[in-house]
Enzyme design. Structure first.
Site, PDB file in Angstrom:
ATOM      1  N   LYS A   1       0.830  -1.211   0.000  1.00 32.54           N
ATOM      2  CA  LYS A   1       0.000   0.000   0.000  1.00 32.54           C
ATOM      3  C   LYS A   1       0.866   1.264   0.000  1.00 32.54           C
ATOM      4  O   LYS A   1       0.629   2.194  -0.762  1.00 32.54           O
ATOM      5  CB  LYS A   1      -0.924   0.032   1.245  1.00 32.54           C
ATOM      6  CG  LYS A   1      -1.844  -1.176   1.356  1.00 32.54           C
ATOM      7  CD  LYS A   1      -2.806  -1.057   2.541  1.00 32.54           C
ATOM      8  CE  LYS A   1      -2.126  -1.089   3.906  1.00 32.54           C
ATOM      9  NZ  LYS A   1      -1.515  -2.363   4.268  1.00 32.54           N
TER      10      LYS A   1
ATOM     11  N   ARG B   1      -9.203   0.774   9.307  1.00 33.44           N
ATOM     12  CA  ARG B   1      -8.821  -0.617   9.581  1.00 33.44           C
ATOM     13  C   ARG B   1      -9.879  -1.343  10.402  1.00 33.44           C
ATOM     14  O   ARG B   1      -9.700  -2.531  10.683  1.00 33.44           O
ATOM     15  CB  ARG B   1      -7.515  -0.617  10.383  1.00 33.44           C
ATOM     16  CG  ARG B   1      -6.258  -0.965   9.567  1.00 33.44           C
ATOM     17  CD  ARG B   1      -5.108  -0.759  10.504  1.00 33.44           C
ATOM     18  NE  ARG B   1      -3.901  -1.452  10.210  1.00 33.44           N
ATOM     19  CZ  ARG B   1      -2.832  -0.908   9.638  1.00 33.44           C
ATOM     20  NH1 ARG B   1      -2.887   0.316   9.176  1.00 33.44           N
ATOM     21  NH2 ARG B   1      -1.722  -1.598   9.515  1.00 33.44           N
TER      22      ARG B   1
ATOM     23  N   ARG C   1      12.100  -6.299   4.406  1.00 28.37           N
ATOM     24  CA  ARG C   1      11.848  -4.893   4.075  1.00 28.37           C
ATOM     25  C   ARG C   1      12.724  -3.921   4.858  1.00 28.37           C
ATOM     26  O   ARG C   1      12.971  -4.097   6.044  1.00 28.37           O
ATOM     27  CB  ARG C   1      10.367  -4.627   4.374  1.00 28.37           C
ATOM     28  CG  ARG C   1       9.945  -3.182   4.317  1.00 28.37           C
ATOM     29  CD  ARG C   1       8.464  -3.054   4.197  1.00 28.37           C
ATOM     30  NE  ARG C   1       7.742  -3.202   5.448  1.00 28.37           N
ATOM     31  CZ  ARG C   1       6.431  -2.999   5.562  1.00 28.37           C
ATOM     32  NH1 ARG C   1       5.709  -2.681   4.496  1.00 28.37           N
ATOM     33  NH2 ARG C   1       5.840  -3.150   6.717  1.00 28.37           N
TER      34      ARG C   1
ATOM     35  N   ARG D   1      11.611  -1.552  10.324  1.00 26.81           N
ATOM     36  CA  ARG D   1      10.570  -1.244  11.297  1.00 26.81           C
ATOM     37  C   ARG D   1      10.612  -2.213  12.466  1.00 26.81           C
ATOM     38  O   ARG D   1      10.843  -3.408  12.279  1.00 26.81           O
ATOM     39  CB  ARG D   1       9.191  -1.313  10.626  1.00 26.81           C
ATOM     40  CG  ARG D   1       8.865  -0.056   9.862  1.00 26.81           C
ATOM     41  CD  ARG D   1       7.629  -0.189   9.037  1.00 26.81           C
ATOM     42  NE  ARG D   1       6.492  -0.766   9.752  1.00 26.81           N
ATOM     43  CZ  ARG D   1       5.259  -0.792   9.262  1.00 26.81           C
ATOM     44  NH1 ARG D   1       5.022  -0.262   8.073  1.00 26.81           N
ATOM     45  NH2 ARG D   1       4.278  -1.324   9.927  1.00 26.81           N
TER      46      ARG D   1
ATOM     47  N   ARG E   1      -0.264  -8.943  13.469  1.00 26.31           N
ATOM     48  CA  ARG E   1      -0.774  -7.961  12.498  1.00 26.31           C
ATOM     49  C   ARG E   1      -1.684  -8.626  11.464  1.00 26.31           C
ATOM     50  O   ARG E   1      -2.695  -8.063  11.064  1.00 26.31           O
ATOM     51  CB  ARG E   1       0.399  -7.249  11.805  1.00 26.31           C
ATOM     52  CG  ARG E   1       1.095  -6.256  12.731  1.00 26.31           C
ATOM     53  CD  ARG E   1       2.510  -5.961  12.297  1.00 26.31           C
ATOM     54  NE  ARG E   1       2.601  -5.168  11.096  1.00 26.31           N
ATOM     55  CZ  ARG E   1       3.715  -5.068  10.355  1.00 26.31           C
ATOM     56  NH1 ARG E   1       4.813  -5.729  10.705  1.00 26.31           N
ATOM     57  NH2 ARG E   1       3.723  -4.310   9.305  1.00 26.31           N
TER      58      ARG E   1
HETATM   59  P1  AMP Z   1       1.180   0.361   9.064  1.00 27.11           P
HETATM   60  O1  AMP Z   1       2.350   1.240   8.845  1.00 27.11           O
HETATM   61  O2  AMP Z   1      -0.047   0.802   8.314  1.00 27.11           O
HETATM   62  O3  AMP Z   1       1.500  -1.094   8.838  1.00 27.11           O
HETATM   63  O4  AMP Z   1       0.788   0.484  10.617  1.00 27.11           O
HETATM   64  C1  AMP Z   1       1.710   0.148  11.634  1.00 27.11           C
HETATM   65  C2  AMP Z   1       0.979  -0.021  12.950  1.00 27.11           C
HETATM   66  O5  AMP Z   1       0.372   1.222  13.326  1.00 27.11           O
HETATM   67  C3  AMP Z   1      -0.160  -1.024  12.961  1.00 27.11           C
HETATM   68  O6  AMP Z   1       0.283  -2.354  13.169  1.00 27.11           O
HETATM   69  C4  AMP Z   1      -1.004  -0.510  14.117  1.00 27.11           C
HETATM   70  O7  AMP Z   1      -0.417  -0.820  15.364  1.00 27.11           O
HETATM   71  C5  AMP Z   1      -0.890   1.003  13.942  1.00 27.11           C
HETATM   72  N1  AMP Z   1      -1.941   1.522  13.024  1.00 27.11           N
HETATM   73  C6  AMP Z   1      -1.755   2.121  11.817  1.00 27.11           C
HETATM   74  N2  AMP Z   1      -2.910   2.495  11.257  1.00 27.11           N
HETATM   75  C7  AMP Z   1      -3.880   2.115  12.134  1.00 27.11           C
HETATM   76  C8  AMP Z   1      -5.304   2.204  12.124  1.00 27.11           C
HETATM   77  N3  AMP Z   1      -5.981   2.746  11.100  1.00 27.11           N
HETATM   78  N4  AMP Z   1      -5.967   1.719  13.208  1.00 27.11           N
HETATM   79  C9  AMP Z   1      -5.321   1.174  14.253  1.00 27.11           C
HETATM   80  N5  AMP Z   1      -3.985   1.039  14.319  1.00 27.11           N
HETATM   81  C10 AMP Z   1      -3.255   1.502  13.272  1.00 27.11           C
END
Ligand code: AMP
Length: 215
Positions: free
Chosen positions: A13, A88, A127, A161, A172
């Protein structure tokens, strides 16, 4: 055009959002990036969410909805917004719908990126990203250039990360299947879901997204 990119962790994404930003002058709204920024700058909220993120769980709806509200109220985007990693949960999707209606912003499409689990694990554990511009690299398919400089900005700091490990990834993925995948049905019912194959070369996936958006 305002769109949502929907898909499991590692679906690509962020990579595809960056391409859309470059090509169409769109604005990427990644709640993951916003939360990581809050952690780095050491805000109270950043401290509060750190352990939740590292474990791979979702932070509260209230926090992420607040972050998105702030960005939408504060910024204009001529090319449109790309919601990346948000919504989400069904509660977030409802809140986004209400917020967009309030601000008179139209959501044109929800693009679901389909990738199987084995590919996700392989992508995520390999990554890394440029610490300056966020360009995404992969140890196998797109290694960091031999001269150690980011191909996009020349930066020399690369990061992995904290949550890109197998243990956190399991949580996740489970969070995705339990809390986020119901959104596929939700947006299908609303009539603006488009599904694309997220496997394959970055350019091919970008082509698939373009086709889905033009359709
Ligand atoms: P991402 O970079 O989108 O993979 O997000 C990394 C982490 O941030 C996720 O595993 C969640 O802990 C938190 N996170 C990001 N976006 C959301 C969301 N819309 N709702 C809840 N937690 C989020």
């Amino acid at each position: 055009m305002n769109i949502i990119l929907l898909g499991p962790p590692g679906a690509g994404k962020g990579t595809q959002a960056r391409i859309l930003v470059d090509e169409h002058d769109m604005v990427q709204l990644s709640t993951g990036d916003m939360l990581r920024e809050a952690r780095t700058s050491g805000t109270e909220m950043g401290k509060k969410v750190a352990a939740v993120m590292d474990a791979g769980n979702l932070v509260t709806d209230e926090i992420v909805i607040g972050l998105i509200r702030e960005k939408l109220e504060g910024g204009e985007s001529s090319g449109g917004f790309i919601f990346d990693g948000f919504p989400r949960t069904l509660a977030q999707a409802d809140a986004l719908g209400a917020l967009l209606a309030e601000l008179d912003i139209r959501l044109e499409a929800v693009v679901e990126m389909q990738v199987d689990d084995d590919a996700l694990v392989a992508r995520i554990t390999a990554r890394s990203t440029c610490g300056d511009c966020g360009e995404v690299y992969n140890d196998q398919t797109k290694p960091i250039p031999a001269d150690g400089k980011c191909s996009n900005c020349g930066g020399t700091e690369f990061k992995r990360r904290a949550d890109d490990n197998e243990e956190s990834l399991k949580t996740r993925l489970m969070a995705y299947y339990k809390q986020t995948s119901p959104l596929i049905g939700y947006y299908h019912a609303k009539g603006n879901l488009r599904s694309v194959n997220g496997l394959g070369e970055i350019d091919d996936v970008a082509g698939g997204i373009k086709g889905a958006l033009d359709a």
